[in-house]
Design a protein around this motif. Structure first.
Motif, PDB file in Angstrom:
ATOM      1  N   GLU A  34      -7.712   1.697   9.808  1.00 28.33           N
ATOM      2  CA  GLU A  34      -7.808   0.973  11.074  1.00 28.33           C
ATOM      3  C   GLU A  34      -6.482   0.317  11.470  1.00 28.33           C
ATOM      4  O   GLU A  34      -6.412  -0.408  12.458  1.00 28.33           O
ATOM      5  N   ALA A  35      -5.431   0.537  10.658  1.00 28.00           N
ATOM      6  CA  ALA A  35      -4.172  -0.182  10.883  1.00 28.00           C
ATOM      7  C   ALA A  35      -3.402   0.375  12.067  1.00 28.00           C
ATOM      8  O   ALA A  35      -3.363   1.574  12.312  1.00 28.00           O
ATOM      9  N   SER A  36      -2.777  -0.532  12.796  1.00 26.42           N
ATOM     10  CA  SER A  36      -1.860  -0.146  13.861  1.00 26.42           C
ATOM     11  C   SER A  36      -0.486  -0.672  13.455  1.00 26.42           C
ATOM     12  O   SER A  36      -0.345  -1.801  13.006  1.00 26.42           O
ATOM     13  N   SER A  37       0.534   0.150  13.580  1.00 22.42           N
ATOM     14  CA  SER A  37       1.850  -0.246  13.076  1.00 22.42           C
ATOM     15  C   SER A  37       2.943   0.131  14.058  1.00 22.42           C
ATOM     16  O   SER A  37       2.761   0.956  14.951  1.00 22.42           O
ATOM     17  N   LEU A  38       4.095  -0.479  13.876  1.00 23.28           N
ATOM     18  CA  LEU A  38       5.270  -0.235  14.689  1.00 23.28           C
ATOM     19  C   LEU A  38       6.398   0.244  13.795  1.00 23.28           C
ATOM     20  O   LEU A  38       6.458  -0.089  12.613  1.00 23.28           O
ATOM     21  N   LEU A  39       7.309   1.021  14.369  1.00 16.88           N
ATOM     22  CA  LEU A  39       8.372   1.627  13.589  1.00 16.88           C
ATOM     23  C   LEU A  39       9.341   0.604  13.014  1.00 16.88           C
ATOM     24  O   LEU A  39       9.602   0.594  11.814  1.00 16.88           O
ATOM     25  N   TRP A  40       9.879  -0.290  13.848  1.00 18.29           N
ATOM     26  CA  TRP A  40      10.918  -1.199  13.398  1.00 18.29           C
ATOM     27  C   TRP A  40      10.443  -2.197  12.342  1.00 18.29           C
ATOM     28  O   TRP A  40      11.154  -2.445  11.363  1.00 18.29           O
ATOM     29  N   PRO A  41       9.255  -2.788  12.485  1.00 15.84           N
ATOM     30  CA  PRO A  41       8.764  -3.664  11.408  1.00 15.84           C
ATOM     31  C   PRO A  41       8.611  -2.944  10.076  1.00 15.84           C
ATOM     32  O   PRO A  41       8.930  -3.499   9.020  1.00 15.84           O
ATOM     33  N   ILE A  42       8.121  -1.704  10.113  1.00 12.77           N
ATOM     34  CA  ILE A  42       7.963  -0.937   8.876  1.00 12.77           C
ATOM     35  C   ILE A  42       9.325  -0.632   8.260  1.00 12.77           C
ATOM     36  O   ILE A  42       9.513  -0.722   7.042  1.00 12.77           O
ATOM     37  N   LEU A  43      10.297  -0.280   9.109  1.00  5.83           N
ATOM     38  CA  LEU A  43      11.650  -0.029   8.608  1.00  5.83           C
ATOM     39  C   LEU A  43      12.261  -1.291   8.005  1.00  5.83           C
ATOM     40  O   LEU A  43      12.997  -1.221   7.012  1.00  5.83           O
ATOM     41  N   ALA A  44      11.961  -2.454   8.602  1.00  6.01           N
ATOM     42  CA  ALA A  44      12.471  -3.723   8.070  1.00  6.01           C
ATOM     43  C   ALA A  44      11.902  -3.982   6.673  1.00  6.01           C
ATOM     44  O   ALA A  44      12.633  -4.361   5.753  1.00  6.01           O
ATOM     45  N   ILE A  45      10.588  -3.770   6.503  1.00  7.64           N
ATOM     46  CA  ILE A  45       9.950  -3.969   5.199  1.00  7.64           C
ATOM     47  C   ILE A  45      10.474  -2.942   4.197  1.00  7.64           C
ATOM     48  O   ILE A  45      10.721  -3.258   3.027  1.00  7.64           O
ATOM     49  N   LEU A  46      10.678  -1.721   4.659  1.00  9.83           N
ATOM     50  CA  LEU A  46      11.203  -0.660   3.797  1.00  9.83           C
ATOM     51  C   LEU A  46      12.614  -1.000   3.312  1.00  9.83           C
ATOM     52  O   LEU A  46      12.954  -0.791   2.143  1.00  9.83           O
ATOM     53  N   PHE A  47      13.430  -1.545   4.217  1.00 10.33           N
ATOM     54  CA  PHE A  47      14.781  -1.948   3.836  1.00 10.33           C
ATOM     55  C   PHE A  47      14.734  -3.114   2.852  1.00 10.33           C
ATOM     56  O   PHE A  47      15.537  -3.201   1.921  1.00 10.33           O
ATOM     57  N   GLY A  48      13.774  -4.028   3.060  1.00  9.11           N
ATOM     58  CA  GLY A  48      13.581  -5.126   2.120  1.00  9.11           C
ATOM     59  C   GLY A  48      13.211  -4.606   0.740  1.00  9.11           C
ATOM     60  O   GLY A  48      13.687  -5.129  -0.276  1.00  9.11           O
ATOM     61  N   ALA A  49      12.372  -3.569   0.684  1.00  9.41           N
ATOM     62  CA  ALA A  49      11.993  -2.961  -0.594  1.00  9.41           C
ATOM     63  C   ALA A  49      13.204  -2.328  -1.272  1.00  9.41           C
ATOM     64  O   ALA A  49      13.371  -2.438  -2.492  1.00  9.41           O
ATOM     65  N   ALA A  50      14.058  -1.680  -0.482  1.00  9.80           N
ATOM     66  CA  ALA A  50      15.265  -1.057  -1.029  1.00  9.80           C
ATOM     67  C   ALA A  50      16.214  -2.118  -1.588  1.00  9.80           C
ATOM     68  O   ALA A  50      16.826  -1.924  -2.645  1.00  9.80           O
ATOM     69  N   CYS A  51      16.340  -3.249  -0.887  1.00  8.29           N
ATOM     70  CA  CYS A  51      17.187  -4.351  -1.363  1.00  8.29           C
ATOM     71  C   CYS A  51      16.674  -4.888  -2.696  1.00  8.29           C
ATOM     72  O   CYS A  51      17.451  -5.142  -3.623  1.00  8.29           O
ATOM     73  N   PHE A  52      15.349  -5.044  -2.796  1.00  7.31           N
ATOM     74  CA  PHE A  52      14.743  -5.559  -4.020  1.00  7.31           C
ATOM     75  C   PHE A  52      14.991  -4.595  -5.176  1.00  7.31           C
ATOM     76  O   PHE A  52      15.313  -5.026  -6.297  1.00  7.31           O
ATOM     77  N   ALA A  53      14.847  -3.299  -4.921  1.00  3.11           N
ATOM     78  CA  ALA A  53      15.073  -2.291  -5.961  1.00  3.11           C
ATOM     79  C   ALA A  53      16.526  -2.317  -6.433  1.00  3.11           C
ATOM     80  O   ALA A  53      16.804  -2.260  -7.638  1.00  3.11           O
ATOM     81  N   LEU A  54      17.456  -2.411  -5.482  1.00  6.23           N
ATOM     82  CA  LEU A  54      18.876  -2.454  -5.832  1.00  6.23           C
ATOM     83  C   LEU A  54      19.205  -3.723  -6.616  1.00  6.23           C
ATOM     84  O   LEU A  54      19.998  -3.697  -7.564  1.00  6.23           O
ATOM     85  N   GLY A  55      18.586  -4.847  -6.238  1.00  8.30           N
ATOM     86  CA  GLY A  55      18.799  -6.096  -6.960  1.00  8.30           C
ATOM     87  C   GLY A  55      18.322  -6.001  -8.397  1.00  8.30           C
ATOM     88  O   GLY A  55      18.980  -6.502  -9.322  1.00  8.30           O
ATOM     89  N   MET A  56      17.180  -5.339  -8.624  1.00  6.10           N
ATOM     90  CA  MET A  56      16.668  -5.162  -9.985  1.00  6.10           C
ATOM     91  C   MET A  56      17.631  -4.360 -10.842  1.00  6.10           C
ATOM     92  O   MET A  56      17.855  -4.667 -12.014  1.00  6.10           O
ATOM     93  N   LEU A  57      18.214  -3.314 -10.248  1.00  9.90           N
ATOM     94  CA  LEU A  57      19.144  -2.471 -10.990  1.00  9.90           C
ATOM     95  C   LEU A  57      20.419  -3.234 -11.338  1.00  9.90           C
ATOM     96  O   LEU A  57      20.994  -3.051 -12.415  1.00  9.90           O
ATOM     97  N   MET A  58      20.857  -4.107 -10.438  1.00  8.44           N
ATOM     98  CA  MET A  58      22.055  -4.905 -10.714  1.00  8.44           C
ATOM     99  C   MET A  58      21.807  -5.908 -11.833  1.00  8.44           C
ATOM    100  O   MET A  58      22.723  -6.270 -12.577  1.00  8.44           O
ATOM    101  N   ILE A  59      20.560  -6.355 -11.967  1.00  6.89           N
ATOM    102  CA  ILE A  59      20.212  -7.293 -13.033  1.00  6.89           C
ATOM    103  C   ILE A  59      20.464  -6.667 -14.408  1.00  6.89           C
ATOM    104  O   ILE A  59      20.802  -7.360 -15.372  1.00  6.89           O
ATOM    105  N   LYS A  60      20.327  -5.360 -14.485  1.00  6.75           N
ATOM    106  CA  LYS A  60      20.511  -4.644 -15.751  1.00  6.75           C
ATOM    107  C   LYS A  60      21.907  -4.874 -16.329  1.00  6.75           C
ATOM    108  O   LYS A  60      22.117  -4.747 -17.538  1.00  6.75           O
TER     109      LYS A  60
END
Length: 299
Positions: free
Chosen positions: A140-166
């Protein structure tokens, strides 16, 4: 076994944050909540480090500020903005791409990390579990492109931050968590001071207690567990906590707030736990293969 205990602890603590976040947001704006919990988590870990007598031999401000920006500040801002326009189910599934991001970015950041077939399958299986978990809402979800891309970019930042912690594998997990939270608290506090009207805030007792719980347990303690898990089992395995967080969030919501649990929740639980077990099995298999190859070369 210790890796699984850490993973379950992280999922439980981060999953419970939604309950306390709901109470805190009644009286405080989202950015103030983020800055306060980061600051409270930092103070908690400072006290623990002092009790244990732990001190950093070298504090690289530039590196830690970069990790904090990627691991906390940017994801919070981007995800918070995106969730204004998309359903929580869409946001949760989008954040479920973090293990994918971690797996794909790992060889670019860490020379010791490689993409394996079984590793990719385990990540895909975990993501399928998240989709099953939120299937009723997604229908039933309705979504927009830019908000999803923003969250996706946030996920990528989090993943990159985890790798840098190593890169801080030689540091004690408590010190790494403390230093990252110090930088995140500084960044978020400056952002909150510049953008928020503190005169309009009317604090309530329940909101303050929820904020303290978020800071001490859902930020300070969970960050220590997260750093320990990254150093113990690697960033890819640690990223599987992002599959457990929404699952624990739904289960705790049912127990605490009497919310309804769909039959798909139990199916998702089996799929997600299966993906975690498969990933760990694949990691142990690759480790034994590398040790065998090294032994053959020596002989």
């Amino acid at each position: 076994m210790r890796s699984y205990m850490y993973l379950l602890g992280i999922g439980l603590l981060w999953g419970s944050q939604f309950i306390f976040m709901h109470q805190a947001l009644i009286a405080f704006p989202p950015l103030v909540v983020a800055a306060s919990r980061a600051l409270c988590g930092f103070v908690t870990l400072v006290l623990v480090c002092r009790i244990l007598g732990l001190k950093s031999e070298k504090f690289n401000w530039l590196v830690y500020m970069s990790i904090a920006l990627l691991d906390a500040t940017l994801p919070f801002v981007l995800v918070a903005w995106g969730q204004q326009y998309v359903d929580s189910a869409v946001a949760a599934v989008t954040m479920g791409t973090i293990p994918f991001m971690t797996l794909l970015l790992a060889p670019l950041v860490l020379k010791s990390e490689k993409i394996s077939l079984w590793g990719m399958i385990s990540v895909a299986l975990g993501f399928a579990g998240i989709v099953v978990l939120f299937a009723p809402q997604l229908a039933e979800a309705s979504s927009l492109l830019w908000p999803i891309l923003a969250i996706l970019f946030g996920a990528a930042c989090f993943a990159l931050g985890m790798l840098m912690i190593k890169r801080f594998a030689s540091e004690a997990p408590l010190l790494v968590a403390r230093n990252i939270l110090a930088c995140a608290a500084l960044q978020l506090s400056v952002l909150a001071l510049v953008t928020q009207d503190f005169g309009a805030i009317v604090p309530e007792t329940n909101a303050i207690l929820s904020l303290l719980t978020l800071g001490i347990f859902c930020t300070g303690l969970v960050y220590f567990l997260f750093m320990a898990l990254i150093q113990l089992s690697g960033p890819t395995f640690a990223s599987f906590s992002n599959y457990l967080v929404p699952l624990f969030g739904m289960l705790l919501g049912a127990l605490w707030l009497n919310e309804q649990i769909s039959h798909t929740t139990l199916i998702a639980l089996v799929i997600i736990l299966g993906s975690v077990a498969l990933n760990q099995w694949a990691s142990q298999r690759d480790k034994k293969r590398i040790e065998l190859e090294s032994a053959c070369q020596v002989s």
